[in-house]
Scaffold this active site. Structure first.
Site, mmCIF file in Angstrom:
data_model
loop_
_atom_site.group_PDB
_atom_site.id
_atom_site.type_symbol
_atom_site.label_atom_id
_atom_site.label_comp_id
_atom_site.label_asym_id
_atom_site.label_seq_id
_atom_site.Cartn_x
_atom_site.Cartn_y
_atom_site.Cartn_z
ATOM 1 N N LYS A 35 135.259 -54.064 -40.759
ATOM 2 C CA LYS A 35 135.016 -52.649 -40.417
ATOM 3 C C LYS A 35 133.699 -52.506 -39.660
ATOM 4 C CE LYS A 35 132.884 -49.662 -43.417
ATOM 5 N NZ LYS A 35 131.752 -48.883 -42.918
ATOM 6 N N ASN A 36 132.621 -53.159 -40.160
ATOM 7 C CA ASN A 36 131.302 -52.912 -39.577
ATOM 8 C C ASN A 36 131.094 -53.620 -38.250
ATOM 9 O OD1 ASN A 36 130.803 -51.160 -41.598
ATOM 10 N ND2 ASN A 36 129.626 -52.600 -42.855
ATOM 11 N N ARG A 106 129.030 -42.766 -40.217
ATOM 12 C CA ARG A 106 127.700 -43.257 -39.870
ATOM 13 C C ARG A 106 127.677 -43.924 -38.504
ATOM 14 N NH1 ARG A 106 122.541 -42.724 -41.093
ATOM 15 N NH2 ARG A 106 121.326 -44.583 -40.693
ATOM 16 N N CYS A 130 128.491 -42.566 -45.849
ATOM 17 C CA CYS A 130 128.290 -42.589 -47.306
ATOM 18 C C CYS A 130 126.898 -42.049 -47.666
ATOM 19 C CB CYS A 130 128.413 -44.020 -47.829
ATOM 20 S SG CYS A 130 130.070 -44.669 -47.656
ATOM 21 N N ARG A 135 118.816 -42.506 -45.131
ATOM 22 C CA ARG A 135 119.457 -43.129 -43.951
ATOM 23 C C ARG A 135 118.799 -42.642 -42.654
ATOM 24 N NH1 ARG A 135 125.747 -44.531 -44.958
ATOM 25 N NH2 ARG A 135 125.096 -46.355 -43.800
ATOM 26 N N PRO A 136 117.490 -42.877 -42.491
ATOM 27 C CA PRO A 136 116.788 -42.466 -41.264
ATOM 28 C C PRO A 136 117.231 -43.297 -40.055
ATOM 29 C CG PRO A 136 115.357 -43.792 -42.640
ATOM 30 C CD PRO A 136 116.617 -43.575 -43.430
ATOM 31 N N ILE A 137 116.860 -42.819 -38.865
ATOM 32 C CA ILE A 137 117.211 -43.594 -37.648
ATOM 33 C C ILE A 137 115.970 -43.833 -36.787
ATOM 34 C CG2 ILE A 137 119.636 -42.846 -37.535
ATOM 35 C CD1 ILE A 137 118.717 -40.882 -35.321
ATOM 36 N N ASP A 138 114.801 -43.856 -37.417
ATOM 37 C CA ASP A 138 113.556 -44.043 -36.662
ATOM 38 C C ASP A 138 113.504 -45.361 -35.892
ATOM 39 O OD1 ASP A 138 113.435 -44.890 -39.506
ATOM 40 O OD2 ASP A 138 111.564 -45.805 -38.880
ATOM 41 N N GLN A 139 114.102 -46.404 -36.438
ATOM 42 C CA GLN A 139 114.076 -47.692 -35.728
ATOM 43 C C GLN A 139 114.999 -47.685 -34.509
ATOM 44 O OE1 GLN A 139 111.851 -50.256 -36.673
ATOM 45 N NE2 GLN A 139 111.150 -48.432 -37.768
ATOM 46 N N ASP A 319 126.616 -54.046 -49.910
ATOM 47 C CA ASP A 319 127.987 -53.489 -49.878
ATOM 48 C C ASP A 319 128.902 -54.141 -50.907
ATOM 49 O OD1 ASP A 319 128.007 -53.005 -46.260
ATOM 50 O OD2 ASP A 319 127.078 -51.885 -47.900
ATOM 51 N N ILE A 341 118.116 -52.014 -50.715
ATOM 52 C CA ILE A 341 118.423 -51.434 -49.399
ATOM 53 C C ILE A 341 118.527 -49.923 -49.463
ATOM 54 C CG2 ILE A 341 120.031 -51.460 -47.453
ATOM 55 C CD1 ILE A 341 118.859 -54.222 -47.919
ATOM 56 N N ARG A 411 138.487 -45.169 -45.439
ATOM 57 C CA ARG A 411 137.617 -45.386 -44.274
ATOM 58 C C ARG A 411 137.433 -46.874 -44.009
ATOM 59 N NH1 ARG A 411 132.164 -43.591 -45.160
ATOM 60 N NH2 ARG A 411 131.977 -44.713 -43.199
HETATM 61 C C1 EPZ Z 1 125.040 -50.702 -42.151
HETATM 62 O O1 EPZ Z 1 124.480 -49.414 -42.344
HETATM 63 C C2 EPZ Z 1 126.413 -50.653 -42.777
HETATM 64 N N1 EPZ Z 1 127.210 -49.637 -42.110
HETATM 65 C C3 EPZ Z 1 126.302 -50.324 -44.272
HETATM 66 O O2 EPZ Z 1 127.602 -50.479 -44.822
HETATM 67 C C4 EPZ Z 1 125.393 -51.354 -44.949
HETATM 68 O O3 EPZ Z 1 125.184 -50.957 -46.286
HETATM 69 C C5 EPZ Z 1 124.061 -51.460 -44.221
HETATM 70 O O4 EPZ Z 1 124.263 -51.712 -42.816
HETATM 71 C C6 EPZ Z 1 123.205 -52.590 -44.770
HETATM 72 O O5 EPZ Z 1 123.885 -53.799 -44.645
HETATM 73 C C7 EPZ Z 1 127.747 -49.946 -40.905
HETATM 74 O O6 EPZ Z 1 127.565 -51.034 -40.392
HETATM 75 C C8 EPZ Z 1 128.570 -48.866 -40.255
HETATM 76 P P1 EPZ Z 1 120.650 -50.304 -41.992
HETATM 77 P P2 EPZ Z 1 123.143 -48.988 -41.533
HETATM 78 O O7 EPZ Z 1 120.191 -49.643 -40.760
HETATM 79 O O8 EPZ Z 1 123.144 -49.615 -40.199
HETATM 80 C C9 EPZ Z 1 116.591 -48.324 -43.445
HETATM 81 C C10 EPZ Z 1 129.578 -49.875 -45.861
HETATM 82 O O9 EPZ Z 1 129.852 -49.699 -47.059
HETATM 83 N N2 EPZ Z 1 116.501 -47.823 -42.068
HETATM 84 O O10 EPZ Z 1 120.778 -51.783 -42.019
HETATM 85 O O11 EPZ Z 1 123.007 -47.515 -41.642
HETATM 86 C C11 EPZ Z 1 117.743 -47.695 -44.219
HETATM 87 O O12 EPZ Z 1 117.340 -46.464 -44.801
HETATM 88 C C12 EPZ Z 1 128.296 -49.315 -45.299
HETATM 89 O O13 EPZ Z 1 130.294 -50.532 -45.056
HETATM 90 C C13 EPZ Z 1 115.346 -47.171 -41.675
HETATM 91 O O14 EPZ Z 1 114.414 -46.992 -42.460
HETATM 92 O O15 EPZ Z 1 122.042 -49.681 -42.454
HETATM 93 C C14 EPZ Z 1 118.042 -48.749 -45.249
HETATM 94 O O16 EPZ Z 1 117.126 -48.634 -46.317
HETATM 95 C C15 EPZ Z 1 127.505 -48.528 -46.320
HETATM 96 N N3 EPZ Z 1 115.248 -46.724 -40.387
HETATM 97 C C16 EPZ Z 1 117.749 -50.062 -44.519
HETATM 98 O O17 EPZ Z 1 116.928 -49.711 -43.408
HETATM 99 C C17 EPZ Z 1 116.256 -46.913 -39.479
HETATM 100 O O18 EPZ Z 1 116.105 -46.498 -38.308
HETATM 101 C C18 EPZ Z 1 118.996 -50.763 -43.987
HETATM 102 O O19 EPZ Z 1 119.716 -49.822 -43.203
HETATM 103 C C19 EPZ Z 1 117.423 -47.579 -39.892
HETATM 104 C C20 EPZ Z 1 117.524 -48.036 -41.195
#
Ligand code: EPZ
Length: 432
Positions: A35-36, A106, A130, A135-139, A319, A341, A411
């Site tokens: 999926k991802n 997401r 979810c 779930r910020p997007i600053d990065q 996950d 995480i 999903r």
């Molecule tokens: C992906 O989410 C997956 N979703 C999630 O799977 C998975 O839990 C996660 O990666 C971690 O492996 C998809 O791929 C669609 P991250 P993502 O950015 O990209 C912080 C599932 O069940 N962060 O790796 O949103 C964030 O808050 C789903 O399939 C920032 O601080 O996760 C978290 O603590 C649930 N700033 C950590 O990083 C940012 O700009 C990891 O988040 C981005 C993230």
């Protein structure tokens, strides 16, 4: 696909899974495409001025939503097989995607990187998905700005614009799957070289890079500590690509074998993507045969206690944390899970406690006092992986479990009840 409305609305549609247990799962299961990876590869097709065919595409609602979004943008989508799709992105209109489509999940944020790369601008609703915490997007924004884009978040939308995208050196302050992929998408057609330091290394990151390289991109080092992207002029399609097997689905069935004390051959997966999961289930007493493209797991005793810490790949995947939580609920002794995480990924424990588990969740940690068995009860999915955990719990529990809020599970898992039924589970989807 709606699964539940509150009954005060006159009981519109109520989908639930009815599970009778306990059952020791036995047999073989075929794993679907990841999926991802799929929800990143689909928006990545927007960078291609051509037609590409993608095989091993999981038939799940997140994929269906993405197909609708791509068609909204002018792509032509044809399902050429049960899990094969053809995407023609020669006539993309660089316009905004309706918010009600992108707020459903997401992964819609990948439209930012791909539309920036293709059109030089993107306007996308703040993503849904979810509820696991902030779930910020600053990065993501940091990456786009480093490439020369201007990004504003206003009125529930993210607006990114760039006259020109130029390669740069980007250090990720936090390991982020989404931000790593989004920067890759925005930089494949940029001028010059982009280096991503401290990237995420999940198998789906490698898969997206492999897909883009197959279409003519020049991305090196995906899956390692540094990714280098040399911008190219154009990506051509006319190639078939196969999505990597879903290691989270494979891990879900491994943990189902452990919790139900069953014996399952998990086929069409990549065993090395699950090294951390194999290590932990062996630690709690499971037998594992690593057959490369399949994994044989069998369990004939009560799991032992364990300490689990979720980490970015190759650590234990967040996950699979809820699914592991079911195994630890039944373990001999007291276990701990540290969820590093997400701030809020223990909502499922309240549902397991309704089934007789003894779990105390506090912030990013939870303590599991193992019980001998769980008892069936009505429970509610709080997110996708919690949903999978509750199904495993219902199969392992004595009595009848009714699981509600099925849109979560649909999903991310293709025909999940059918796959479990083939393993002997007494599970039915009921619409009232
Ligand atoms: C992906 O989410 C997956 N979703 C999630 O799977 C998975 O839990 C996660 O990666 C971690 O492996 C998809 O791929 C669609 P991250 P993502 O950015 O990209 C912080 C599932 O069940 N962060 O790796 O949103 C964030 O808050 C789903 O399939 C920032 O601080 O996760 C978290 O603590 C649930 N700033 C950590 O990083 C940012 O700009 C990891 O988040 C981005 C993230």
């Amino acid at each position: 696909m709606y699964s539940i409305f509150n009954l005060t609305n006159g009981g519109i549609i109520l989908d639930k899974l009815v599970i009778n247990g306990p059952t020791r799962l036995k047999g073989e299961v075929n794993i679907s495409g990841a999926k991802n990876a799929a929800v990143a590869i689909l928006p990545a097709t927007l960078l291609i001025n051509g037609v590409c065919t993608i095989d091993n595409m999981p038939n799940i609602s997140d994929v269906k939503i993405y197909c609708n979004i791509l068609e909204e943008l002018g792509a032509k989508i044809t399902w050429t097989g049960k899990n094969e799709i053809q995407v023609d992105t020669r006539n993309i209109s660089c316009k905004n995607v309706p918010i009600d489509m992108t707020s459903k999940f997401r992964a819609s944020y990948y439209l930012l990187g791909s539309l920036l790369g293709r059109c030089g601008s993107a306007e996308v609703g703040v993503p849904g998905g979810c509820k696991l915490g902030a779930r910020p997007i600053d990065q993501h924004i940091k990456g786009f700005e480093a490439l020369g884009a201007k990004v504003d978040v206003t009125g529930g939308k993210i607006v990114a614009k760039a006259k020109k995208l130029t390669g740069n050196h980007i250090y990720m302050d936090i390991v982020s799957v989404g931000a790593t992929i989004n920067v890759m998408l925005a930089s494949v057609l940029a001028e010059g070289t982009t280096t991503i330091d401290n990237p995420a290394k999940e198998p789906h990151i490698v898969d997206v890079a492999n897909f883009l390289n197959t279409m003519g991109a020049d991305i090196r080092g995906a899956g390692t500590d540094v990714i280098k992207i040399n911008g190219v002029k154009e990506l051509k399609g006319n190639i078939t690509y196969s999505v990597v097997p879903d290691q989270i689905e494979a891990g879900t069935f491994m943990l189902a074998a452990v919790a139900s004390r069953g014996d399952i051959l998990i086929k069409n997966c990549v065993a090395e993507h699950l090294d951390s999961v194999i290590a932990k289930i062996v630690e709690v007493g499971a037998n594992v045969e690593d057959l490369g493209d399949s994994i044989h797991v069998w369990m004939n005793k009560r799991p032992s206690k364990a300490i689990i810490k979720t980490l970015p790949y190759p650590g234990f995947p967040t996950d699979l944390q809820p699914q592991m939580g079911v195994c630890l609920s039944l373990a001999d002794g007291t276990s701990i899970i540290n969820e590093s995480i997400w701030e809020s990924r223990f909502q499922y424990t309240e549902e397991l406690n309704k089934m007789g588990a003894k779990i105390t969740a506090q912030g990013k940690s939870a303590i599991f006092e193992g019980v001998k068995s769980l008892t069936g009860a009505p429970v509610y999915m709080t997110d996708l992986r919690a949903g999978a955990a509750l199904i495993i719990a219902g199969i392992s529990a004595s009595g009848t479990t009714e699981v509600y809020n099925l849109d979560h599970i649909d999903r991310g898992y293709e025909n999940i009840e059918e796959k479990f039924r083939k393993l002997g589970a007494k599970i039915q989807r009921v619409t009232e």
